[in-house]
Design an enzyme around this catalytic site. Structure first.
Site, PDB file in Angstrom:
ATOM      1  N   ARG A 188       1.675   2.021  -3.590  1.00  0.00           N
ATOM      2  CA  ARG A 188       0.552   2.591  -4.348  1.00  0.00           C
ATOM      3  C   ARG A 188       0.247   4.011  -3.890  1.00  0.00           C
ATOM      4  O   ARG A 188      -0.119   4.875  -4.674  1.00  0.00           O
ATOM      5  CB  ARG A 188      -0.672   1.676  -4.197  1.00  0.00           C
ATOM      6  CG  ARG A 188      -0.503   0.360  -4.943  1.00  0.00           C
ATOM      7  CD  ARG A 188      -1.577  -0.630  -4.576  1.00  0.00           C
ATOM      8  NE  ARG A 188      -2.900  -0.169  -4.977  1.00  0.00           N
ATOM      9  CZ  ARG A 188      -4.033  -0.714  -4.524  1.00  0.00           C
ATOM     10  NH1 ARG A 188      -3.975  -1.687  -3.638  1.00  0.00           N
ATOM     11  NH2 ARG A 188      -5.193  -0.272  -4.934  1.00  0.00           N
ATOM     12  N   CYS A 209       0.233   7.222  15.405  1.00  0.00           N
ATOM     13  CA  CYS A 209      -1.118   7.610  14.974  1.00  0.00           C
ATOM     14  C   CYS A 209      -1.254   9.125  15.150  1.00  0.00           C
ATOM     15  O   CYS A 209      -0.940   9.656  16.225  1.00  0.00           O
ATOM     16  CB  CYS A 209      -2.157   6.899  15.844  1.00  0.00           C
ATOM     17  SG  CYS A 209      -3.812   7.608  15.699  1.00  0.00           S
ATOM     18  N   TYR A 244       0.821  -1.217   0.000  1.00  0.00           N
ATOM     19  CA  TYR A 244       0.000   0.000   0.000  1.00  0.00           C
ATOM     20  C   TYR A 244       0.846   1.255   0.000  1.00  0.00           C
ATOM     21  O   TYR A 244       0.481   2.262  -0.615  1.00  0.00           O
ATOM     22  CB  TYR A 244      -0.989  -0.017   1.171  1.00  0.00           C
ATOM     23  CG  TYR A 244      -2.105  -0.983   0.890  1.00  0.00           C
ATOM     24  CD1 TYR A 244      -2.098  -2.266   1.427  1.00  0.00           C
ATOM     25  CD2 TYR A 244      -3.122  -0.649  -0.001  1.00  0.00           C
ATOM     26  CE1 TYR A 244      -3.083  -3.178   1.115  1.00  0.00           C
ATOM     27  CE2 TYR A 244      -4.113  -1.550  -0.328  1.00  0.00           C
ATOM     28  CZ  TYR A 244      -4.087  -2.815   0.221  1.00  0.00           C
ATOM     29  OH  TYR A 244      -5.052  -3.729  -0.112  1.00  0.00           O
ATOM     30  N   CYS A 275      -6.321   3.760  12.875  1.00  0.00           N
ATOM     31  CA  CYS A 275      -5.600   3.305  14.076  1.00  0.00           C
ATOM     32  C   CYS A 275      -6.425   2.242  14.806  1.00  0.00           C
ATOM     33  O   CYS A 275      -7.582   2.475  15.159  1.00  0.00           O
ATOM     34  CB  CYS A 275      -5.357   4.489  15.009  1.00  0.00           C
ATOM     35  SG  CYS A 275      -4.566   4.006  16.551  1.00  0.00           S
ATOM     36  N   HIS A 301     -14.570   1.422  -0.796  1.00  0.00           N
ATOM     37  CA  HIS A 301     -13.500   0.478  -0.417  1.00  0.00           C
ATOM     38  C   HIS A 301     -12.365   1.175   0.320  1.00  0.00           C
ATOM     39  O   HIS A 301     -11.274   0.619   0.433  1.00  0.00           O
ATOM     40  CB  HIS A 301     -12.954  -0.228  -1.666  1.00  0.00           C
ATOM     41  CG  HIS A 301     -13.928  -1.216  -2.248  1.00  0.00           C
ATOM     42  ND1 HIS A 301     -13.795  -1.719  -3.518  1.00  0.00           N
ATOM     43  CD2 HIS A 301     -15.054  -1.776  -1.745  1.00  0.00           C
ATOM     44  CE1 HIS A 301     -14.790  -2.561  -3.763  1.00  0.00           C
ATOM     45  NE2 HIS A 301     -15.567  -2.602  -2.707  1.00  0.00           N
TER      46      HIS A 301
END
Ligand code: BV8
Length: 235
Positions: free
Chosen positions: A59, A136, A56, A117, A109
């Site tokens: 991307r 976070c 991820y 978190c 999505h």
């Protein structure tokens, strides 16, 4: 378009393809070198968090190098000028509809540029590298951030809002999706059952093509601006 008041539009990876964002079920069937099951599931994340985070992160970083294309821009113009209800439901986790200016927009999505978190359950804008285990932004703890992405087996976001819009729409338009993933792939049947007209625009017939009253085959960058012109001309 006289009898059309409320529109629901569903987009998939095909609408971002001409911006240079890879689709999922391309010719080699792999997802940028990964099998979907190996990266887009909670089990994969539990088994190999570094693999999933890096997938991820790559991307997310790529998003900074691509731009919205003519299809995103045309949909943003429709959003701005359409007087009736309009909801753009995207399966995409990129930010190209947002950057093009669409406002009546929903990411069912999730989004690459958001962090979730697992300690405070907070979601925050995030465009860095999560594999580096940053704190976070809300609770300041390390070690609990995951991509704010809906994985297989997880419930897509805002399904009640989507179902309500589908129940009231007069026109359902599907753009750039293979119709391989549910519940999104079932939206056309819900809309049609409620009496909406249904239109598909895709490079090639999706798995659900036969559900659509009309199918236009071709690139979104060409088909979508032409369709938006048509719709806005007839207001
Ligand atoms: C859920 C985020 C339940 C990750 C994604 C058996 C039967 C039915 C359903 C299931 C089943 N087994 C399992 C399921 C459920 C499962 C599912 O549908 N599996 C499929 C594989 C059978 N669904 C789920 O798990 C969903 N959740 O069901 O939860 C539940 C109930 C109660 C409580 C809890 C849970 C969650 C699904 C979401 C998964 N996450 N993405 C990420 O992005 O990393 S899905 C992933 O596929 C993407 O989000 C993408 O949006 C989606 C669909 O792909 P497309 O967007 O269509 O892209 P694709 O490459 O496939 O196609 C591109 C198309 O564009 C092509 O047709 C091509 O021709 C066209 N194109 C290309 N270039 C262009 C173009 N068109 C126009 N112009 C161009 N230039």
């Amino acid at each position: 378009m006289k009898d059309i008041q409320n529109i629901v539009i569903l987009t998939g990876a095909g609408v971002s393809a001409e911006s240079g964002v890879a689709t999922f079920r391309g010719p080699d069937g792999l997802w940028e070198g990964h099998r979907v099951e190996d990266v887009a599931t909670p089990e994969a994340f539990a088994r190999d968090p570094a693999l999933v985070q890096n997938f991820y992160d790559e991307r997310r970083a790529k998003l900074k190098t691509v731009e919205p294309n003519a299809a995103h821009q045309a949909l943003a113009r429709l959003d701005e000028q359409w007087p009736g209800d309009l909801l753009l439901v995207t399966q995409n986790v990129d930010d190209l509809h947002d950057r093009a200016g669409s406002e009546r927009l929903l990411h069912m999505h999730g989004e690459l540029n958001s962090a979730w978190c697992r300690l405070c359950d907070g979601r925050s804008p995030f465009d860095g590298r999560m594999a580096a285990d940053p704190a976070c932004p809300r609770c300041d703890h390390h070690g609990y951030l995951r991509p704010d992405i809906v994985w297989f087996g997880e419930m897509p976001y805002q399904m009640e809002r989507i179902e309500r819009a589908l129940a009231q729409c007069d026109l359902f338009v599907s753009i750039g999706t293979s119709g391989a993933v549910y519940p999104a792939a079932g939206f056309v049947q819900t809309a049609r059952y409620r009496g909406a007209r249904t239109l598909e625009m895709n490079l090639d017939p999706s798995e659900g093509s036969f559900h659509f009253h009309e199918s236009r085959m071709g690139r979104a960058g060409g088909l979508v601006p032409a369709w938006v012109e048509e719709v806005l001309r007839d207001i």
